[in-house]
Design a protein around this motif. Structure first.
Motif: not given
Length: 218
Positions: A40-42, A124-125, A201-203, A212-213
């Protein structure tokens, strides 16, 4: 010096093999463990800073949810991951969506970071990175971005250890605002926020999350 460099190179190769084994176990299932929808942030910040035709690098793109989405927006996407199983899923996902993503089997230390090459870099993560690797990544991202290029980063903060809805269990792998501000000292920070929100965002990333973004410009 040569001997020391060889030792560092060898230890990083061993680290790559260990990472491959670890992530292959995670990704070796039919489901997409982080889902098929982009982060979502992306999505929110892509519409503000990126455009069709931009050349974009996705760090550790996993099963391809973010790289494929960016390619569908008309961008030239390059991505890498340390899991060959994840990459096989990502390549098939790209094919199903009628886009091409230039994927390579690599980790952050073995990837070739060409200087001044990308309009944007996406992380992302990517919280597999311990502190020293994290410092290297920020330097590599800065070098590989074109002047004016954009870095978009999303990760978990230490409060995520209370929610336990995804992410690493080691606090040194989690992000604080001060940490990211220090790492991004060579960038112009456009957005830096710590916030809490439910993710779907998935399991592996599901439920209330401490996030944090960062959006930063070279």
């Amino acid at each position: 010096m040569g001997s020391k460099n060889n030792q560092i190179h060898q230890s990083r190769l061993m680290g790559f093999a260990d990472a491959t084994q670890f992530w292959n176990k995670r990704f070796d299932k039919e489901e997409f463990i982080f889902g098929k929808k982009p982060n979502e942030y992306l999505v929110e910040h892509t519409s503000l800073y990126l455009k069709s035709g931009h050349k974009v690098l996705c760090i550790a793109d996993g099963e391809g949810r973010n790289g494929v989405w960016l390619a569908k927006q008309g961008m030239q996407v390059v991505g890498f991951d340390a899991s060959d199983i994840a990459l096989a899923k990502a390549k098939q996902f790209a094919k199903e969506n009628n886009v091409v993503v230039d994927y390579s089997f690599s980790d952050t230390d073995s990837f070739t970071w060409h200087v001044n090459s990308y309009d944007a870099v996406i992380g992302i993560f990517i919280q597999f990175a311990e502190p020293e690797m994290r410092t290297r990544i920020f330097k590599q991202v800065h070098n590989t971005l074109k002047p004016g290029g954009i870095f978009i980063l999303q990760g978990y903060t230490p409060k995520q250890l209370e929610y336990k809805t995804g992410g690493p269990s080691l606090i040194e792998h989690l992000y604080t605002e001060k940490m990211i501000r220090d790492l991004a000292k060579d960038f112009q920070i456009l957005d830096l926020r710590c916030y809490e929100k439910e993710l779907f965002e998935g399991a592996r990333h599901s439920g209330m999350s401490a996030l944090l973004g960062l959006v930063a410009r070279k």
